[in-house]
Every structure is written in C-alpha cells, then in structure tokens.
Design an enzyme around this catalytic site. Structure first.
Site, short mmCIF file in Angstrom:
data_model
loop_
_atom_site.label_atom_id
_atom_site.label_comp_id
_atom_site.label_asym_id
_atom_site.label_seq_id
_atom_site.Cartn_x
_atom_site.Cartn_y
_atom_site.Cartn_z
N GLU A 379 0.72 -1.68 -0.18
CA GLU A 379 0.33 0.07 0.42
C GLU A 379 0.44 1.21 -0.29
O GLU A 379 0.55 2.59 -0.75
CB GLU A 379 -0.80 -0.08 1.19
CG GLU A 379 -2.10 1.05 1.24
CD GLU A 379 -2.83 0.46 2.18
OE1 GLU A 379 -4.56 0.04 1.71
OE2 GLU A 379 -2.95 1.15 3.17
N HIS A 410 6.99 -27.17 3.17
CA HIS A 410 6.05 -28.07 3.13
C HIS A 410 4.84 -27.34 1.55
O HIS A 410 3.78 -27.77 1.37
CB HIS A 410 5.56 -28.83 3.64
CG HIS A 410 6.12 -29.70 4.67
ND1 HIS A 410 6.70 -30.60 4.42
CD2 HIS A 410 7.57 -28.99 5.97
CE1 HIS A 410 7.39 -31.55 5.40
NE2 HIS A 410 7.73 -29.99 6.27
N LYS A 525 -14.26 2.45 -3.80
CA LYS A 525 -15.32 2.78 -3.12
C LYS A 525 -16.72 3.28 -4.24
O LYS A 525 -17.89 3.41 -2.97
CB LYS A 525 -14.59 3.79 -2.24
CG LYS A 525 -14.02 2.93 -0.93
CD LYS A 525 -13.04 4.03 0.19
CE LYS A 525 -12.59 3.81 0.97
NZ LYS A 525 -12.31 4.42 1.88
#
Lengths: 550, 550
Positions: A379, A410, A525
């Site tokens: 960000e 793994h 937004k």
C-alpha cells in the site's frame, strides 16, 4: 560523520529526483553481478551483519552484493538524500504531499528531532497523552474498577476495524500471545515491576462479510467483552456495519440489559463522528498524520495491546520501535539495517528485476506478520507516479507474500527453489522460543530443528546443488537475508516492526514516491456506492451486480 | 464431440512436447491484444461464462481474451492433448514419471474411467473402503461409543500434520465451520437424513516451532480431544516431533491416566512405521498415488472433516469434487471452466508475461483457501525442467497469494490498482452468506455490501478511470475472473477445490511438467539433517548454524 540534529534541521532544502536520475543507478546496472556460490563463506557470514536495535541483527551475507555494489548503494542513498529526508519526516515536514500531511508515526514512540507543532499543539505530547489515557483506562479494566453492564469484569477484548486498524494490531497480538501466556518471566506477576501475563483474550472483526462478525461473536460472551471500534475517519463502511452486529449481539445476549456505551470504546480522530458520539464508554485519539498501516504504535494498536497484555508491555514494544528509529538515522548504510535492507531490495527490484519478495518468519508467533507487511509495503509503494504525480519509468514496490517456516517449506518453497523465477527472501528467526515448553525428540529440541531448517534453507537457496538428475538439480543463487534475535519479546517485536516501516519508507524515498497516501483504494469505494445506491453506473458493472443478485 | 470412455482408453499413445513446440503458442504471441476498456459490456458479461458443476460459475468477461485468442487456446489444448492426458490420469497411467507413480486423487471421489488396479487391488474400492471406515469410526465417536481414557466423549479433534496434511484440511474446515454452526439447514438435526451441525471443534498443529504445539495444546482439553496424526510416509520430522508434544500433554493432563492409544488415530500409508504401530486407536490409509497437496478428498481430509462435521457432509464435499472432475472432461474450452481458467492463466503468464496471480475470495470462510492454493499451485508447477528433466525456456507456475475481500482492499489492492506491475486476479464470491444472521445497515445488508465491493473492484480493475490528477488516475486493463455460486456449501466447496486442482493439472500439462512430484523440497531436508547431526557441511552453513546457536 553523522550530522547533529541542529545541522540536519538546517538543511531542509532537499532535492527530489527519480531513481533513474541518480547517477549511482546507472552504475549499479553496469556493476559486476555477484555469484553467491562464489562468495558465500564463513567470513562473509560474520562480516555482513549489522545490529539494528533491541538485539535484532540483520545478516545479508546471502544477498548478491559486493563491496562495489554496496559503495554504489551508499552513493545512491546520498544522491537520494535518504537520511536528510528521514530527518524531515521526523521533524514534521509535510512528507505526504498528496494529502498535505505530516508523517508522524515515529513520534508515537519517541522524539528524535525537534518538537512538532500543529495548530499550536505539541504532537508528541498529544500522542503520549493518548498513550497515558489508554494505560489508565486499561489499568482500571484490569483492576475491575471499570466493569460491564451487569457488573462483571471484562475478560475479552474485540477489535473492530479493517486494514491498518486490523492487520498490524492483530499481527502484534498474535506475536506476543504465546509469550505472555507461557513465559514465566511474563506470567502471573513473577516479573518485577509488572503483574505481567495476558490480561484479556483478544478477537478481531474486520471483514464486511457478515460471516466474519457472526463467527467471532459466536465465540465470545458479550457480557464480559469490551469492544474497540477503530476508524480514523469514523466513516469506514466495514467498521460501522460491524458495529451494528456488535450492538445486535449485545441486545440479544441472554445477559439482559447490556448497554453499548458500557461495552464499547472507540479509537478515532478528534473530529470524526465517532468522537462526537456519547455512545462510547471512552474515546482515544489519533490524527491525520498517522497512516493506518503505520498505526500499530499509536492508539490504534495501543488500546488493544494495552488491554490484552497491559500498558507496560505496550510501552516495551514502543521502546523497541524507538530504538529502531534511532538506529535508522545512521548515514553509513553498512551500519544501518533498515537502510541497507531497503537499498538491497531496490537493487533486487530495479537492477536484478525481481518482482516479488517472500517474508519467511521461522516463528509461529509471526503467523500474520507477513499479512501486515503485505499492507505496509504494497500500500505504501505500489505506485506508478512519483511524489509530484509524474509517471516513473521503473518498477516500484514488489508483491509481498509469506507464511511461517517450516510450514512454507511444505508448501510453496518448491517454486522458490526450482521455479523459473527468482524470488528474494527475507528470513526472520529467534534463537529461543516463546513458550516455556520445548522437548527433546530424536536428539534435538523443536527449536533447534526449527532453526536448523531455517539455516539449511538459506544455504540451499544460495548454494544450490548439482545433480545428474536434472529434476533433483538446484540452481542456487537465490538471495536471502536473515533478521534474528535471541527471543521475540515486546521490545524485539517493536524493533522488527519499525525496521520494516523504515525500510519501506527508505524504498519509497529512493523511488521518489509518496509512500503515505493510498489513492488507489478510492475508485473501488466510489463504484461500490454506485452499486449499492442504484446510481448510474457503467453497464458492465451493472451486469456484474446483477450476476451477484445485488 | 467428446470421445467415449472406450475411445479415450484406446488412444493412450500421447505426444509430450514443450509449450514452445506447440504451433498455437507462437500464434498466441502474435495475436492482437485485447483492451478490456474496449470490449467490456453487458453482452460480454453474459456471454463469457461457463458453469462448472454444483452451481459454480466461471465468468471470464474481464479477462483479456478475444474469440481469436480463445480459438488459439482451443488449438493449444488440442496440440498439448490436455483432455486425453487428463483421461490418462483418470485411467491410472503413470503420470508422475519422476516417482513412477499413478496420480489418483480424482479416484478418491468417484470413478470416471476404467477400474484402476495396482497389485491386483481395485484402488477405487480401496479409497472408498477407507472413507467407509472413517465414516463408521466418526459415527461411533459422535454416538459416544468410542470414548476417551476417562470415559468422557470427545468434543475436539486436533489434526497434527504439515503441508498437504494441514493446509487443505484446515482451509476446508474453516470454509464450512460457520455454515455448519449457524445455518439452520445444517444445525441441530433439522435437516432430513442427517443430524447436521458441527460435531467437534477442530484445531491444527503443523509447525515444528514448539510455540505452535504449546499454543494449540493450551486451548484444548486433552481429556476430551482426539488427535489425528497425519503423515503419508510416517517419517515427517515436524509431525513426529509434534506427536511427542501431544503425548506429553496427555501425560501432564490433570485428568490422570490419559493413554495415547485411546486418544490418537493416524492417517498414513499401509507400509509406514505408523501403520505398524499399536500405539493408535485406529489407522486409516492413503497411498503413494495421492499427493499431499491433493489429499483433501482422501483419508487425510476425510478423517478430520468427518469427525468435525459428520460423514455425510464429507460425502457431499466429495460429490461436489466429483462433479467438477466430470465437468473437466469436456474438450471444448468454452464449456470447461477448469480448462479455460488454466489456458487463460497460461496466456497471462507466457504471452502477457505476468509473474504473479492473486486469489481474492469475498468470503471470510475462505480465509485460508489462498494458502492452500499457494501450495497446490506453486508446489505443483514451480518447476524449471519438463517431465523428461529438460530445462524449459518459458516461465512456468506463478507466485500465488491472496487474502479475503474486503480485507485485501484495505491492504494490498493499492498496488494492484496503481502499481507498476499488472497482477491477474481471481475473484471468488457467493450471492448468499453462510450464517443465519445478516443485518440491514444504511439501506443494505452486509452481504450486499460485500458483493457490491467485489463487482466494483472487477470494474475498477478492468476499466480504470482517468483523472487530471495523475495520483488519482487508474489505468485499468487489469484482468480478473470471477468464480461464483449461490452459497458456499460442502458441495460447492468440493467443486471449487477440484476446479483449482484440475486447473493446476491442465497448466502443468500445457507446460509439459510433472506437476505431481516436489523434488525441490529435498535439499533443505538433507542440509537440515547435516546441521542437526553435526555432520560435515558447507562452512557457510556451519557459520549460519553458529549464528543461531544450534
């Protein structure tokens, strides 16, 4: 020689230029590359290490840098004026120009430069005052002088927030929870000067997905829970929506009569709608100069951590961060871990052209630390225009990902060892564990196994191994660094957090970015509001909304 | 026309060639690129969608493919013989040549091709028999006919395993936990034919870090806990070490006399040391033809999910996976979601040269699904040699990362929108939530907000937005796909899991890799043993080991 504070303060006229305008950058591109197989030896392991603070060490022996490359990175640091610009940040200059704001998260944990004033208020005093208010509040909760609606003490704290109000505080809480619960030095008041131990269990609600609130609220008892609503603006959609779930859970509790104003506090800015409300038991404040992703050391992390672990644990955490901030002032890159880490990262990103970085903590306590760094780094520096709004012609922030070791071994390490792309690695480790219990099994403790795995990976990635079966051939030359300390204590955690904050800051300055805004989150937004409001919108967006039956 | 099973079985003579030997690949590189801003409209949203199975839909309207590119991808599929090779996998051919093994995870959830025999055993019968044995065992535990040492019923199950024995089962458990606890259709026996609801709480111990075991064991009661030890080989260092912690916790429990053999079962291969031990209450089996990262539908996921949720929930999950496997046989790429998803991914990776992919589930229940996919994808296709051991001259598996939305929006989406690199995106969403509770707040439910955010992001990434302020400019042209269904049920989850397994399989076949071995994890194991054993080792490795005080 490091300039004095006074000298620094006087040299406020900085030059901002793009990375590709710095002469050292072109030289770095032409510098001879380093083969780790050729150079890695015990002398290098011993020599390529710098202490940061709070006992945290940064070892870069397995990074592909020569003395010549380091000299050029030193020049790059000077040409981009990284330390003077850091000093400007510490001094309260407007270093978030896009939003016309100061950048003051360092000030939440100490003061290195001159006083920072804003509207005639001393901001260090303001942040320290919030910390004191939180400490006092937390002590009253722990002492049972602040109680829930039915007179019962609080045993649980739930942080309701998203992004920086969630990821950092959550990662920090998880990083210390095992220590606080298990280490005799912290548990049960055996530690001088503190009662120690975990005071309250913490949970977190972040996602607007209703299933997040439902799941968390089903495993807590509202009667004995204190909720912290965290939103700087006081208008965050997810957080206000989840507040409604909290109020609903309080109303529906079998313990009748639970009043929100007895069970909820907020952390917000003084000018937000939340601050103006009398619906909260208390309010603690941050301001516009603390970015969400940099807010773990402010009231955003402070309320949660002080309630969960006690104010003195939070104070230790701040002290560690302050030590790292001080260590980051050093202009010699070979003596400044955050600066060196940043510059080596730039070398890997812009010269070696490697687009991702993996963060690999060999510590289960740091299980969500990579998720926090993902926000902090991506960000801050996921930008394609410089601080003046001009497009840059070079790559900036990389993709950041990671999981704790040995688990990652793994999982995705196959690609790291034998994939077609090279991914630079950042290992984090501790000589000792947090819990009081470790067991010998097959002649070694689990902690020894953990760390044996970690150093074996560093060597395997760097050195590789030839095999006549190409499927078992390891090319090596995969660079890694190692941040390590004796133990993950509150102080070391603070130093680790600040190390990364300062690393990201220095990288943003090298790239000539504004690392402190996040305009890239705005468009989503706006379009979300169009969908929810049924406003005019792009017909393709309307078609997708219809698919999802909105 | 799809060939019949009989036709498929007869055409066993396949050609294996590298991607760059396929004529369609060169044509794809020369094909005109697609601008999402130019093409994205409601007709495309409606047209570019294919149902996979169990109600799961794959929408690729916001992927940068034209009809011409899709035609070429169809040719690529045929030139690489993807469907016939899938058929070979289903038929039990040796498709893991490096380890000389069959690849039979599909057979754990159904049978699409002819019987697969090995040492005269019908392996479908073997897997089905294990599933039945697990179901019987789980039912006895739930009925209280199998009890702990002190005669108390078990209420908790702890999976002890790492990698594929942890990530998949953990992600699947978390994906269904909220549904099973909250949805009236599953909870409390209201569902016909099943008692429904969550039967046992699950926890997981994976890391060799002792703090992992310490933390988990501190929040369970050994007296009422059943432990599942999962290791195919029976020799996994982490898992055996953590077994020692479990035995220690049983011995130290205030409820005295807890016997490991009354509290532990194992999932392993029939030939492993664990299978030979009489220290377990019962043992359930897998074999070498089920890779760890493909084992969620075998006994590895089966024991945990059947104990936590009941055998019929696990059976529904398997049914969903089997439906997706069937859907993946379709040769027309426009009608085969897994195949199409795979081929578009190859186009993005090899033609558009994009090195990472983000998986973005708009569902808190899928919080650890990206971590599972990280292993599935990066361990399968993070390879630089082809199935014959020759180096390939093109990029293979990408870096995979992701977090649930909307959380990620407040974290790393800044870089996705405005960073210098383009990251292809995979959205996953559901029209309905899992929990019984959703609230209206500011005129919309949380689920509507969640999905409005998701579709807004798809549009924002694809279409961008011009702004005279370059800092607020969104370039768009950032591709995404959307997998969606009505609700995340056990069946849909099985289909989603199998979709990705088949996608990864098809990509490995396009790249001409062996997606079913993981030689890249071996070197680290060897070097770890050198460190722990004090053996001769590279002096730099010894120096790193000394740093960590091993």
């Amino acid at each position: 020689m490091e300039p004095t504070k006074e000298e620094m303060a006087l040299t406020g006229d900085r030059t901002y230029q793009n990375l590709d305008a710095a002469p050292a950058y072109a030289e770095l591109k032409n510098a001879a590359r380093v083969s780790l197989k050729d150079v890695l030896n015990p002398d290098r392991v011993a020599a390529c290490q710098v202490g940061t603070s709070a006992g945290l060490q940064y070892n870069y022996a397995a990074k592909p840098v020569s003395d010549h490359i380091l000299d050029l990175l030193q020049q790059l640091s000077e040409q981009q004026e990284l330390i003077p610009k850091y000093w400007d940040i510490l001094s309260g200059e407007t270093m978030n120009p896009g939003e016309n704001r100061k950048v003051l998260h360092h000030l939440t944990r100490g003061q290195l430069a001159a006083d920072v004033l804003h509207n005639e208020r001393n901001l260090r005093d303001f942040y320290a005052e919030q910390q004191r208010r939180i400490a006092g509040f937390a002590e009253q909760v722990h002492a049972g002088t602040i109680l829930g609606s039915t007179g019962k003490p609080f045993d649980t704290v739930v942080q309701v927030g998203i992004g920086g109000s969630d990821l950092g505080p959550r990662a920090m809480y998880l990083a210390l929870d095992t220590l606080l619960q298990n280490d005799p030095a912290y548990a049960g008041g055996t530690r001088s000067g503190t009662t120690g131990g975990r005071k309250m269990r913490a949970e977190f609600i972040s996602n607007v997905d209703p299933d997040d609130a439902v799941a968390v609220l089903s495993r807590i008892d509202p009667e004995t829970t204190l909720f912290i609503l965290v939103s700087k603006s006081g208008t965050t959609q997810e957080t206000l929506t989840n507040e409604a779930f909290v109020i609903d859970a309080l109303a529906k509790s079998p313990a009748q009569g639970l009043k929100p104003r007895k069970h909820m506090i907020c952390v917000t800015s003084e000018t937000s709608p939340l601050a103006a409300s009398d619906e909260y038991l208390d309010s603690f404040f941050i301001d516009d100069f603390i970015g969400g992703r940099y807010s773990s050391t402010s009231a955003v992390g402070g309320a949660l951590l002080s309630l969960a672990f006690g104010p003195d644990i939070f104070a230790e955490f701040l002290a560690g961060a302050a030590e790292a901030d001080t260590a980051a002032i050093e202009p010699d890159i070979r003596k400044n871990a955050a600066l060196l880490d940043a510059l080596i990262g730039v070398y890997e990103r812009n010269v070696l052209e490697l687009p991702a970085t993996a963060v690999l903590p060999y510590s289960q306590a740091l299980s969500r630390f990579p998720a926090h760094l993902q926000q902090l780094d991506m960000e801050s520096n996921g930008k394609q225009v410089n601080r003046d709004g001009e497009p840059v012609a070079y790559p900036t922030g990389p993709v950041i990902f990671g999981e704790p070791g040995t688990n990652g071994q793994h999982s995705f390490y196959q690609l790291l060892h034998q994939g077609t792309d090279i991914v630079p690695l950042q290992f984090i480790g501790f000589t000792g564990c947090q819990g009081a219990t470790d067991l010998q099994f097959q002649s070694s403790t689990s902690q020894a196994k953990l760390n044996a795995n970690m150093v074996a990976q560093i060597a395997a990635f760097a050195l590789g191994q030839s095999d006549s079966n190409p499927n078992k051939n390891f090319p090596g030359e995969r660079p890694s660094s190692l941040l390590f300390a004796d133990k993950l204590t509150p102080k070391v955690l603070g130093a680790l957090l600040a190390h990364y904050e300062n690393k990201v800051m220095f990288q943003g300055l090298v790239w000539n970015l504004n690392s402190f805004d996040q305009e890239g989150v705005q468009l989503g937004k706006v379009l979300t509001k169009q969908v929810l409001g049924g406003a005019d919108m792009h017909p393709a967006l309307a078609a997708f909304a219809k698919l999802m039956e909105i």
